[in-house]
Design an enzyme around this catalytic site. Structure first.
Site, PDB file in Angstrom:
ATOM      1  N   HIS A   1      -2.736  -1.507  -2.804  1.00 12.27           N
ATOM      2  CA  HIS A   1      -2.261  -1.718  -4.167  1.00 12.27           C
ATOM      3  C   HIS A   1      -2.958  -2.915  -4.805  1.00 12.27           C
ATOM      4  O   HIS A   1      -3.121  -3.965  -4.176  1.00 12.27           O
ATOM      5  CB  HIS A   1      -0.749  -1.944  -4.173  1.00 12.27           C
ATOM      6  CG  HIS A   1       0.022  -0.668  -4.050  1.00 12.27           C
ATOM      7  ND1 HIS A   1       1.390  -0.629  -3.918  1.00 12.27           N
ATOM      8  CD2 HIS A   1      -0.386   0.630  -4.037  1.00 12.27           C
ATOM      9  CE1 HIS A   1       1.800   0.616  -3.835  1.00 12.27           C
ATOM     10  NE2 HIS A   1       0.740   1.400  -3.905  1.00 12.27           N
TER      11      HIS A   1
ATOM     12  N   ARG B   1      -7.927   6.698  -2.729  1.00 12.76           N
ATOM     13  CA  ARG B   1      -8.130   7.040  -4.132  1.00 12.76           C
ATOM     14  C   ARG B   1      -9.369   7.925  -4.234  1.00 12.76           C
ATOM     15  O   ARG B   1     -10.257   7.870  -3.379  1.00 12.76           O
ATOM     16  CB  ARG B   1      -8.340   5.782  -4.982  1.00 12.76           C
ATOM     17  CG  ARG B   1      -7.175   4.817  -4.994  1.00 12.76           C
ATOM     18  CD  ARG B   1      -7.508   3.608  -5.860  1.00 12.76           C
ATOM     19  NE  ARG B   1      -6.392   2.669  -5.961  1.00 12.76           N
ATOM     20  CZ  ARG B   1      -6.221   1.613  -5.198  1.00 12.76           C
ATOM     21  NH1 ARG B   1      -7.125   1.341  -4.239  1.00 12.76           N
ATOM     22  NH2 ARG B   1      -5.187   0.808  -5.354  1.00 12.76           N
TER      23      ARG B   1
ATOM     24  N   TYR C   1       1.870  -8.772   1.630  1.00 12.99           N
ATOM     25  CA  TYR C   1       1.475  -7.961   2.772  1.00 12.99           C
ATOM     26  C   TYR C   1       0.266  -8.531   3.513  1.00 12.99           C
ATOM     27  O   TYR C   1      -0.215  -7.935   4.471  1.00 12.99           O
ATOM     28  CB  TYR C   1       1.111  -6.541   2.323  1.00 12.99           C
ATOM     29  CG  TYR C   1       2.150  -5.894   1.448  1.00 12.99           C
ATOM     30  CD1 TYR C   1       3.480  -5.870   1.824  1.00 12.99           C
ATOM     31  CD2 TYR C   1       1.797  -5.327   0.232  1.00 12.99           C
ATOM     32  CE1 TYR C   1       4.436  -5.301   1.016  1.00 12.99           C
ATOM     33  CE2 TYR C   1       2.755  -4.745  -0.576  1.00 12.99           C
ATOM     34  CZ  TYR C   1       4.074  -4.736  -0.177  1.00 12.99           C
ATOM     35  OH  TYR C   1       5.022  -4.165  -0.977  1.00 12.99           O
TER      36      TYR C   1
ATOM     37  N   LYS D   1     -10.039  -1.143  -5.474  1.00 11.71           N
ATOM     38  CA  LYS D   1     -10.086  -1.728  -6.814  1.00 11.71           C
ATOM     39  C   LYS D   1     -10.365  -3.218  -6.726  1.00 11.71           C
ATOM     40  O   LYS D   1      -9.910  -3.904  -5.820  1.00 11.71           O
ATOM     41  CB  LYS D   1      -8.751  -1.495  -7.527  1.00 11.71           C
ATOM     42  CG  LYS D   1      -8.539  -0.058  -7.977  1.00 11.71           C
ATOM     43  CD  LYS D   1      -7.267   0.067  -8.789  1.00 11.71           C
ATOM     44  CE  LYS D   1      -7.083   1.465  -9.332  1.00 11.71           C
ATOM     45  NZ  LYS D   1      -5.834   1.609 -10.119  1.00 11.71           N
TER      46      LYS D   1
ATOM     47  N   HIS E   1      -4.852  12.813  -6.412  1.00 15.33           N
ATOM     48  CA  HIS E   1      -3.763  11.849  -6.324  1.00 15.33           C
ATOM     49  C   HIS E   1      -2.544  12.444  -5.637  1.00 15.33           C
ATOM     50  O   HIS E   1      -1.716  11.706  -5.077  1.00 15.33           O
ATOM     51  CB  HIS E   1      -3.388  11.314  -7.700  1.00 15.33           C
ATOM     52  CG  HIS E   1      -2.580  10.042  -7.630  1.00 15.33           C
ATOM     53  ND1 HIS E   1      -3.108   8.852  -7.174  1.00 15.33           N
ATOM     54  CD2 HIS E   1      -1.276   9.786  -7.913  1.00 15.33           C
ATOM     55  CE1 HIS E   1      -2.171   7.915  -7.197  1.00 15.33           C
ATOM     56  NE2 HIS E   1      -1.056   8.457  -7.636  1.00 15.33           N
TER      57      HIS E   1
ATOM     58  N   ARG F   1      -2.955  11.560  -2.044  1.00 14.95           N
ATOM     59  CA  ARG F   1      -2.655  10.132  -1.843  1.00 14.95           C
ATOM     60  C   ARG F   1      -1.152   9.902  -1.893  1.00 14.95           C
ATOM     61  O   ARG F   1      -0.594   9.173  -1.064  1.00 14.95           O
ATOM     62  CB  ARG F   1      -3.377   9.303  -2.903  1.00 14.95           C
ATOM     63  CG  ARG F   1      -3.080   7.802  -2.872  1.00 14.95           C
ATOM     64  CD  ARG F   1      -4.010   7.087  -3.840  1.00 14.95           C
ATOM     65  NE  ARG F   1      -3.558   5.773  -4.235  1.00 14.95           N
ATOM     66  CZ  ARG F   1      -3.827   4.655  -3.545  1.00 14.95           C
ATOM     67  NH1 ARG F   1      -4.509   4.716  -2.426  1.00 14.95           N
ATOM     68  NH2 ARG F   1      -3.408   3.482  -3.987  1.00 14.95           N
TER      69      ARG F   1
END
Length: 317
Positions: free
Chosen positions: A277, A158, A286, A182, A251, A254
């Site tokens: 994510h 990101r 995951y 994030k 983006h 990405r």
């Protein structure tokens, strides 16, 4: 078109309050004719839907009715954003009806529009992206830029993740970079050969640009951490100078990373893990994938990985 023109198709119990509301918007709230026109169209459509269901009173509309109406708009192919606009008009209309004591409550208060699927940017063609990233860097700032863009595409970073990287986040010997994503979630990502080469070139010239105490990996001409906006601007400039066929933005790199890797590997879980994510329902499945598995998928599949035949166990020595 006048309010009466829009409301003429409705029965009087529906048309009269709608006409009064439009007059209120135009005269008291001083809204533009275009805004009033938009409210008229949306509320007229709702009124026609009520009539089709043999409902002829604004006061009898319930939250259940509105949910059915939202569902009907969705079935008609209306986007989530447009449905949200419809609901906003209805919500405001009922605020007016409450003020005029024509209804007892506002049934639209707790109704939300369905989310529209997020439109992903078009991924760049692999050959075109390779050509752009193989373009020579003509000065120290372009050396920095190429290093940033190689790393973004190599790791699917990101924009904020790239800008937040410090010098100690990169393990050039191990071919890894530590990223803070994030929610403060840290992940370790493999870095491709081309990105490592570009990083080495940047680190060789960085001391001449960076302030002595600056921890940031990528710095501006003044020596401090490069901002998100500056990175966006430099990527756009790189595309123009190097002859990109489409506008480049962070983006897109990405998304290209994810698309190209998924096309090659078919391993959706690994790609989503590499992307980091934030959706817990997605990322939880995951967590059992370890770094070695991710690195193996990466090296075998990414267009600019260190070797397409797989990772050499001696690489990390």
């Amino acid at each position: 078109m006048t309010a009466a023109g829009y409301s003429a198709e409705l029965t009087e119990p529906l048309a009269a309050p709608l006409t009064a509301f439009i007059v209120h918007l135009a005269s008291e709230k001083r809204h533009s004719p275009r805004t009033c026109d938009s409210y008229q169209r949306d509320l007229q459509r709702f009124g026609q839907w009520l009539l089709a269901g043999e409902q002829a009173s604004w006061a009898r509309v319930s939250g259940h009715d509105l949910r059915r109406y939202v569902a009907s708009l969705s079935r008609d192919g209306i986007s989530g954003r447009s449905i949200a606009r419809h609901l906003s008009a209805i919500r405001r209309f009922y605020q007016f009806l409450l003020r005029e004591k024509l209804v007892q409550d506002n049934p639209a208060l707790d109704i939300r529009a369905p989310k529209s699927p997020r439109r992903l940017p078009r991924a760049a063609d692999v050959d075109q992206l390779n050509q752009l990233l193989n373009a020579p860097a003509d000065d120290p700032l372009e050396v920095r830029d190429l290093s940033m863009f190689e790393l973004m595409y190599s790791c699917g970073l990101r924009l904020s993740e790239l800008a937040g990287l410090d010098l100690d986040a990169v393990d050039a010997r191990g071919g890894e970079v530590r990223v803070l994503g994030k929610g403060g979630k840290e992940r370790v990502l493999p870095v491709g050969r081309k990105a490592l080469e570009a990083l080495g070139a940047w680190l060789a010239v960085r001391p001449a640009v960076a302030q002595e105490s600056e921890p940031a990996l990528f710095v501006s001409q003044r020596g401090g951490r490069l901002s998100n906006r500056s990175i966006q601007s430099r990527l756009g400039r790189w595309g123009v100078v190097k002859g990109a066929e489409q506008r480049l933005h962070p983006h897109m790199l990405r998304h290209s990373f994810a698309s190209h890797l998924l096309e090659s590997s078919g391993d959706l879980r690994a790609v989503q893990e590499l992307l980091g994510h934030a959706d817990i329902a997605t990322t939880q499945v995951y967590t059992h994938l370890d770094f070695q598995h991710l690195a193996r998928v990466y090296d075998q599949s990414h267009p600019r990985s260190r070797r397409r035949g797989g990772r050499n166990p001696d690489d990390n020595q």
